[in-house]
Design an enzyme around this catalytic site. Structure first.
Site, mmCIF file in Angstrom:
data_model
loop_
_atom_site.group_PDB
_atom_site.id
_atom_site.type_symbol
_atom_site.label_atom_id
_atom_site.label_comp_id
_atom_site.label_asym_id
_atom_site.label_seq_id
_atom_site.Cartn_x
_atom_site.Cartn_y
_atom_site.Cartn_z
ATOM 1 N N HIS A 126 0.816 -1.215 0.000
ATOM 2 C CA HIS A 126 0.000 0.000 0.000
ATOM 3 C C HIS A 126 0.852 1.268 0.000
ATOM 4 C CE1 HIS A 126 -3.377 -2.472 2.170
ATOM 5 N NE2 HIS A 126 -3.304 -2.748 0.880
ATOM 6 N N PRO A 127 1.817 1.431 -0.895
ATOM 7 C CA PRO A 127 2.627 2.652 -0.883
ATOM 8 C C PRO A 127 1.809 3.876 -1.300
ATOM 9 C CG PRO A 127 3.125 1.363 -2.840
ATOM 10 C CD PRO A 127 2.218 0.514 -1.995
#
Length: 539
Positions: free
Chosen positions: A476-477
């Protein structure tokens, strides 16, 4: 490589056909008077294992449709380099992710608004969440009933998943009938971006209905190398395809939707970023923006596994001859274990009773697996279940840096996991929570033993060492082109790049702070809202 300059001009040029880019291509091209070009580095395709929900493991390492990034060695994770898969296909990471549909807390968006980003409060973004989806349970105050994205529950829940939910409720967690509606606080079944047994990627959901529009051009296999600027205005992009270099001109706007890695990388290649970093790679500074690539945030996760009594896991159904039986059933009816995602339920819990909202996400799988030395997914030979736990609001911050001026060279990903000591406390608390739920009946009645991390990991120090050596990203960057108005902000509240005309960033990189949950649904929401802002500007 030969050079070819195309005189073709479009009103909007969108870079990146992923979770955000496909949304924008649909919404902007709905106006027949404008022309839209969507450029995607990966193929314009939907292979069988992409559209099949249970095929996640088969696309996890597939370099044909996956960028297969890795971080730099992480000093607080025993020097390990963490694998960061990112979708390189039309649909982007929505085509290879776990399909979990979670929106985040109202608290997250109210925080964005409180940071000075007008228009991004929970009340203001809710209509865009609703507009994006068709929920199988129909429209309500919080859910959409007529949007492109299909959101559904599995046709039936495994009894061990129900046992997980009941165990959470016995520990005092509120049982939620809809974990993505009014609040996520509590425990409940997960929904997925799946419709009629097929993955509802943004390519399927948004581009499927728009493909026949004459004013929309979709080009796969197009690797954008830079944004063309003229007197601090974006006028087009240069891209490479089939050995040739092309120029696509943008009459109105260039929109970067290349993700939290790709969008800051492309800005830097175009001379927009931290002057010292650009100079280090011999790139001329077109516009100084020191915040490009900074503020990187991600959800660090640690998995735990348990052997359970025979019949209390899907492992047997997904192994041996039974997997072929279920495969045939899926092909005939679009149902069964192959038609659902891996995580089936979730609990949102607090690392400390003083926390205003939960800061830990515990996802539950009524199955267990690992990847072998050849990166092939293998179900465990015993009946097993797994927990994937994540720290939702990390204080640690990383960055994306240029490694080279060569646009085909991946940038450096410096995640800086656990660089803030409080993040260590939260990660220790995640494992304590897993063990509490796993020991609570009725789930505890099904457990035979703890397989991972195992009974030899007892103290907080041992737990932290386990985290350092075994944790992984939850993929989930966000945050590397964050919206705001200070000196390190990259875009304003309308997602316009500060100081550059005709250039927007629309993807997860604009999040000023990471949301408390999976990031795909929020990224789609961001694009829905951005489309309205872009169309309002045009008017």
């Amino acid at each position: 490589m030969s050079t070819m300059t195309s005189d073709t001009a479009y009103d909007y040029v969108i870079v990146g056909g992923g979770s955000a880019g496909c949304v924008l291509a649909n919404r902007l091209s709905a106006d027949p008077t404008v022309s839209v070009l969507l450029l995607e580095a990966g193929p314009d395709a939907e292979p069988f294992w992409v559209r099949t929900p249970a095929g996640v493991g088969n696309v996890f390492f597939d370099q044909r449709i996956n960028w297969k990034f890795s971080t730099e060695p992480e000093p607080n994770l025993a020097g390990r380099q963490l694998y960061w898969p990112r979708g390189k296909i039309l649909g982007g990471s929505s085509a290879i992710n776990g399909m979990v549909y979670v929106r985040g807390f109202a608290y997250d968006y109210d925080r964005w608004s409180a940071l000075g980003n007008e228009g991004w409060s929970s009340e203001e973004v809710l209509p865009y969440f609703k507009r994006s989806e068709t929920n199988d349970h129909g429209e309500s105050q919080y859910r959409g009933g007529n949007g492109p994205l299909r959101v559904s529950y599995p046709d039936r829940q495994h009894r061990t998943t129900e046992a997980f939910v009941q165990a959470g409720a016995k520990l005092g967690l509120m049982r939620q009938g809809d974990i993505a509606a009014e609040t996520q606080d509590g425990v409940g079944f997960l929904q997925h971006t799946i419709g009629d047994g097929k993955r509802s990627s943004t390519a399927r959901a948004y581009l499927g209905p728009a493909r026949q529009r004459k004013n929309l051009t979709i080009t796969g296999g197009a690797v954008v190398s830079r944004v063309q600027l003229r007197e601090r205005r974006a006028v087009g992009v240069e891209y490479r395809r089939n050995g040739s270099i092309f120029l696509a001109q943008a009459r109105r706007q260039v929109i970067l939707s290349a993700g939290a890695i790709g969008s800051p990388h492309l800005l830097m290649l175009s001379g927009i970023g931290d002057p010292a970093q650009l100079a280090g790679q011999g790139i001329r500074v077109e516009h100084p923006l020191p915040g490009v690539g900074a503020n990187l945030q991600d959800h660090l996760a640690v998995n735990a596994g348990y052997e359970v009594h025979r019949g209390a896991s899907l492992n047997q159904s997904l192994s041996g001859w039974q997997k072929f039986l279920h495969g045939a059933g899926y092909l005939l009816r679009g149902k069964g274990p192959l038609a659902v995602g891996a995580s089936h339920a979730v609990a949102f819990v607090r690392s400390n009773v003083a926390m205003e909202v939960p800061d830990i996400q515990l996802s539950f799988r009524p199955l267990s697996f690992a990847f072998d030395s050849k990166n092939k997914l293998k179900m465990h030979p015993f009946a097993g279940v797994q927990f994937a736990s994540a720290m939702l609001r990390p204080r640690s911050r990383g960055r994306i840096e240029l490694r080279s001026s060569d646009p085909t060279a991946a940038p450096a990903i410096i995640a800086n996991y656990l660089s803030d000591p409080d993040d260590e406390r939260v990660m220790i608390a995640t494992l304590h929570w897993i063990r509490r739920i796993a020991s609570m009946p009725p789930l505890g009645d099904l457990v035979v033993r703890e397989d991972l991390p195992g009974s030899n990991v007892k103290t907080d120090e041992q737990i932290l060492e386990f985290v350092r050596r075994n944790s992984q990203t939850l993929y989930h960057p966000v945050g590397t082109c964050r919206m705001g108005h200070d000196s390190l902000a990259v875009v304003d509240a309308k997602l316009r790049v500060h100081g550059v005309e005709g250039l927007r960033v629309v993807d997860a990189s604009v999040m000023p702070e990471i949301v408390s949950g999976n990031t795909n649904a929020p990224t789609i929401m961001i694009a829905e809202k951005a489309a309205d802002m872009i169309l309002d500007d045009a008017r």
